[in-house]
Scaffold this active site. Structure first.
Site, PDB file in Angstrom:
ATOM      1  N   HIS A 161       0.928  -0.801   0.026  1.00  0.00           N
ATOM      2  CA  HIS A 161      -0.051   0.175  -0.046  1.00  0.00           C
ATOM      3  C   HIS A 161       0.493   1.234  -0.043  1.00  0.00           C
ATOM      4  O   HIS A 161       2.107   1.336   0.039  1.00  0.00           O
ATOM      5  CB  HIS A 161      -0.682   0.059   1.280  1.00  0.00           C
ATOM      6  CG  HIS A 161      -1.719  -1.305   1.466  1.00  0.00           C
ATOM      7  ND1 HIS A 161      -2.368  -1.592   2.541  1.00  0.00           N
ATOM      8  CD2 HIS A 161      -2.258  -1.519   0.579  1.00  0.00           C
ATOM      9  CE1 HIS A 161      -2.999  -3.062   2.156  1.00  0.00           C
ATOM     10  NE2 HIS A 161      -3.174  -2.875   0.589  1.00  0.00           N
ATOM     11  N   LYS A 165       5.345   1.705   0.785  1.00  0.00           N
ATOM     12  CA  LYS A 165       5.842   1.167  -0.618  1.00  0.00           C
ATOM     13  C   LYS A 165       7.527   1.494  -0.675  1.00  0.00           C
ATOM     14  O   LYS A 165       8.608   0.726  -0.776  1.00  0.00           O
ATOM     15  CB  LYS A 165       5.698   2.504  -1.918  1.00  0.00           C
ATOM     16  CG  LYS A 165       4.209   2.137  -2.433  1.00  0.00           C
ATOM     17  CD  LYS A 165       3.881   3.070  -3.625  1.00  0.00           C
ATOM     18  CE  LYS A 165       2.312   2.408  -3.990  1.00  0.00           C
ATOM     19  NZ  LYS A 165       1.967   0.636  -4.299  1.00  0.00           N
ATOM     20  N   THR A 188       1.488  -5.676  -8.100  1.00  0.00           N
ATOM     21  CA  THR A 188       0.883  -3.901  -8.737  1.00  0.00           C
ATOM     22  C   THR A 188       0.716  -2.829  -9.511  1.00  0.00           C
ATOM     23  O   THR A 188       2.244  -3.067  -8.945  1.00  0.00           O
ATOM     24  CB  THR A 188      -0.643  -4.202  -7.638  1.00  0.00           C
ATOM     25  OG1 THR A 188       0.024  -3.749  -6.536  1.00  0.00           O
ATOM     26  CG2 THR A 188      -1.695  -4.561  -7.505  1.00  0.00           C
ATOM     27  N   THR A 191       3.470   0.162  -7.584  1.00  0.00           N
ATOM     28  CA  THR A 191       4.615  -0.909  -6.774  1.00  0.00           C
ATOM     29  C   THR A 191       5.256  -1.844  -7.710  1.00  0.00           C
ATOM     30  O   THR A 191       7.305  -0.980  -7.807  1.00  0.00           O
ATOM     31  CB  THR A 191       3.551  -1.821  -5.754  1.00  0.00           C
ATOM     32  OG1 THR A 191       3.245  -1.296  -4.959  1.00  0.00           O
ATOM     33  CG2 THR A 191       5.535  -2.886  -5.199  1.00  0.00           C
ATOM     34  N   GLY A 217      -3.919  -1.309  -7.509  1.00  0.00           N
ATOM     35  CA  GLY A 217      -4.561  -2.110  -6.892  1.00  0.00           C
ATOM     36  C   GLY A 217      -6.218  -1.240  -6.776  1.00  0.00           C
ATOM     37  O   GLY A 217      -7.454  -2.326  -6.909  1.00  0.00           O
ATOM     38  N   ASP A 222      -5.540  -6.080  -7.555  1.00  0.00           N
ATOM     39  CA  ASP A 222      -5.704  -7.359  -6.703  1.00  0.00           C
ATOM     40  C   ASP A 222      -6.226  -8.028  -6.500  1.00  0.00           C
ATOM     41  O   ASP A 222      -5.660  -9.825  -6.520  1.00  0.00           O
ATOM     42  CB  ASP A 222      -5.870  -6.892  -5.426  1.00  0.00           C
ATOM     43  CG  ASP A 222      -5.569  -5.977  -4.557  1.00  0.00           C
ATOM     44  OD1 ASP A 222      -4.293  -5.983  -4.285  1.00  0.00           O
ATOM     45  OD2 ASP A 222      -5.665  -5.040  -4.311  1.00  0.00           O
ATOM     46  N   ASP A 242      -0.829  -1.185   4.845  1.00  0.00           N
ATOM     47  CA  ASP A 242      -0.856  -0.349   5.827  1.00  0.00           C
ATOM     48  C   ASP A 242      -2.261  -1.046   6.436  1.00  0.00           C
ATOM     49  O   ASP A 242      -3.339  -0.377   6.617  1.00  0.00           O
ATOM     50  CB  ASP A 242      -0.826   0.808   5.122  1.00  0.00           C
ATOM     51  CG  ASP A 242      -0.945   2.236   6.207  1.00  0.00           C
ATOM     52  OD1 ASP A 242      -0.532   2.270   7.246  1.00  0.00           O
ATOM     53  OD2 ASP A 242      -0.924   3.079   5.341  1.00  0.00           O
ATOM     54  N   HIS A 249     -10.548   1.013  -2.004  1.00  0.00           N
ATOM     55  CA  HIS A 249     -11.027  -0.670  -2.867  1.00  0.00           C
ATOM     56  C   HIS A 249     -10.741  -2.163  -1.473  1.00  0.00           C
ATOM     57  O   HIS A 249     -10.317  -2.980  -1.659  1.00  0.00           O
ATOM     58  CB  HIS A 249      -9.669  -0.708  -3.319  1.00  0.00           C
ATOM     59  CG  HIS A 249      -8.310  -0.216  -2.769  1.00  0.00           C
ATOM     60  ND1 HIS A 249      -7.691  -0.192  -2.767  1.00  0.00           N
ATOM     61  CD2 HIS A 249      -7.605  -2.049  -3.261  1.00  0.00           C
ATOM     62  CE1 HIS A 249      -6.748   0.295  -2.388  1.00  0.00           C
ATOM     63  NE2 HIS A 249      -6.257  -1.095  -2.456  1.00  0.00           N
ATOM     64  N   ASP A 252     -11.292  -5.690  -2.556  1.00  0.00           N
ATOM     65  CA  ASP A 252     -10.449  -6.597  -3.119  1.00  0.00           C
ATOM     66  C   ASP A 252      -9.560  -6.610  -2.400  1.00  0.00           C
ATOM     67  O   ASP A 252      -8.458  -7.708  -3.189  1.00  0.00           O
ATOM     68  CB  ASP A 252      -9.887  -5.272  -4.545  1.00  0.00           C
ATOM     69  CG  ASP A 252     -10.632  -4.475  -5.205  1.00  0.00           C
ATOM     70  OD1 ASP A 252     -11.164  -5.001  -6.091  1.00  0.00           O
ATOM     71  OD2 ASP A 252     -11.393  -3.263  -5.254  1.00  0.00           O
ATOM     72  N   ARG A 258      -8.295 -13.423   0.570  1.00  0.00           N
ATOM     73  CA  ARG A 258      -9.479 -14.575   0.850  1.00  0.00           C
ATOM     74  C   ARG A 258      -9.145 -15.515  -0.745  1.00  0.00           C
ATOM     75  O   ARG A 258      -9.030 -17.077   0.086  1.00  0.00           O
ATOM     76  CB  ARG A 258     -10.496 -14.219   0.246  1.00  0.00           C
ATOM     77  CG  ARG A 258     -11.523 -15.403  -0.006  1.00  0.00           C
ATOM     78  CD  ARG A 258     -12.991 -15.614  -0.134  1.00  0.00           C
ATOM     79  NE  ARG A 258     -14.038 -15.998  -0.059  1.00  0.00           N
ATOM     80  CZ  ARG A 258     -15.107 -16.340   0.523  1.00  0.00           C
ATOM     81  NH1 ARG A 258     -15.238 -15.428   1.507  1.00  0.00           N
ATOM     82  NH2 ARG A 258     -16.092 -17.173   0.428  1.00  0.00           N
TER      83      ARG A 258
END
Length: 290
Positions: A161, A165, A188, A191, A217, A222, A242, A249, A252, A258
């Site tokens: 996040h 970074k 992503t 990054t 993201g 993601d 973070d 988001h 996401d 998950r």
């Protein structure tokens, strides 16, 4: 070390469940390390019933989850004094179990990230952690963990996040040679761009991206990486979250988490700079053992 342990019901329902797959793979290592396990009620009772850690004297039973057992783990991750402070938590998550999103379950991960302690939510992550701790303890490599360290055939995801970074760049810069051993790296959008710039500054071929960039993201990156995870095309995720900010988001991010817990045996996840750095140092030592 003192480690909290819990597993959703599905993961200790029978002898082939995730909890017991982990203990069969890592039980000998746990005995060598002599760490203590502080285990929420039903998870503890399942271990005893299945005789998965017979003779292991440092197994401590906590109350059932509904009676506050998981809440106690959260408090002890934060720290409740010298005799009531945990060094990390293993929580084998069934992503379709409603209790996996109860406040105490979410808080357990959040506080592990804030405190810079391991939060291990998959069988692969828990196996990987035991092997890393064995290496740091000066023990010989366990050949049963070789699959986790076959980086040349694996894909690594690197996600951070905004506020994290710089920490991701520091981590990759410190362990560039190790991370470059992976067959592929994905990230992503932003990054990935920063990591490619870093790699090119380190002599990586200028016409070859070091990391394959997906969308940012908030625009679905993601979810794209989650698809790789579910298809067995991503094997390790370094995810610097973070925990102090709300994110538009959030769904996401939860989707990616998950996905990782859905394929619990095949993806190891590192969730904070301190934990990732300790893993990387162990991986370098293990590789040098030949």
């Amino acid at each position: 070390m003192r480690i909290g342990l819990a597993a959703n019901r599905r993961h200790h329902a029978d002898g082939d469940a995730a909890l017991f797959r982990w203990l069969r793979a890592s039980g000998a290592g746990l005995r060598e390390l002599d760490h203590s396990l502080h285990v929420v009620g039903r998870t503890h009772d399942a271990i005893v019933e299945h005789r998965a850690l017979d003779g292991f004297a440092r197994l401590h039973r906590y109350p059932l989850g509904r009676d506050g057992g998981l809440m106690k783990l959260v408090a002890e991750i934060v720290g409740m004094g010298e005799d009531r402070t945990l060094d990390g938590a293993i929580y084998l998550i069934d992503p379709v179990d409603p209790s996996s999103i109860f406040p105490e379950a979410v808080a357990l991960k959040r506080q592990c990230v804030i405190q810079g302690k391991p939060f291990l939510s998959t069988v692969a992550s828990a196996r990987d952690w035991v092997e890393s701790e064995r290496i740091h303890a000066g023990l010989p490599a366990d050949t049963g963990a070789d699959d986790l360290h076959a980086f040349e055939g694996q894909t690594l995801a690197l996600i951070a996040h905004d506020a994290m970074k710089p920490r991701m760049l520091d981590f990759v810069g410190a362990h560039f040679d190790l991370l470059s051993r992976f067959a592929d790296r994905v990230a992503t959008g932003t990054t990935g761009g920063l990591l490619n710039d870093l790699a090119w500054s380190r002599g990586w071929p200028a016409d070859v991206p070091w990391a394959q960039r997906f969308r940012s993201g908030p625009l679905g990156g993601d979810a794209q990486i989650a698809d790789l995870v579910l298809d067995g095309r991503c094997h390790r995720a370094v995810f610097f979250e973070d925990p102090h900010v709300a994110r538009q988001h959030e769904a996401d991010i939860q989707l990616l988490e998950r996905a990782v817990t859905t394929v619990t045996d095949t993806v190891a996840c590192l969730t904070s700079p301190a934990v990732a750095d300790r893993w990387a140092r162990a991986a370098v030592i293990r590789a040098a053992m030949g």
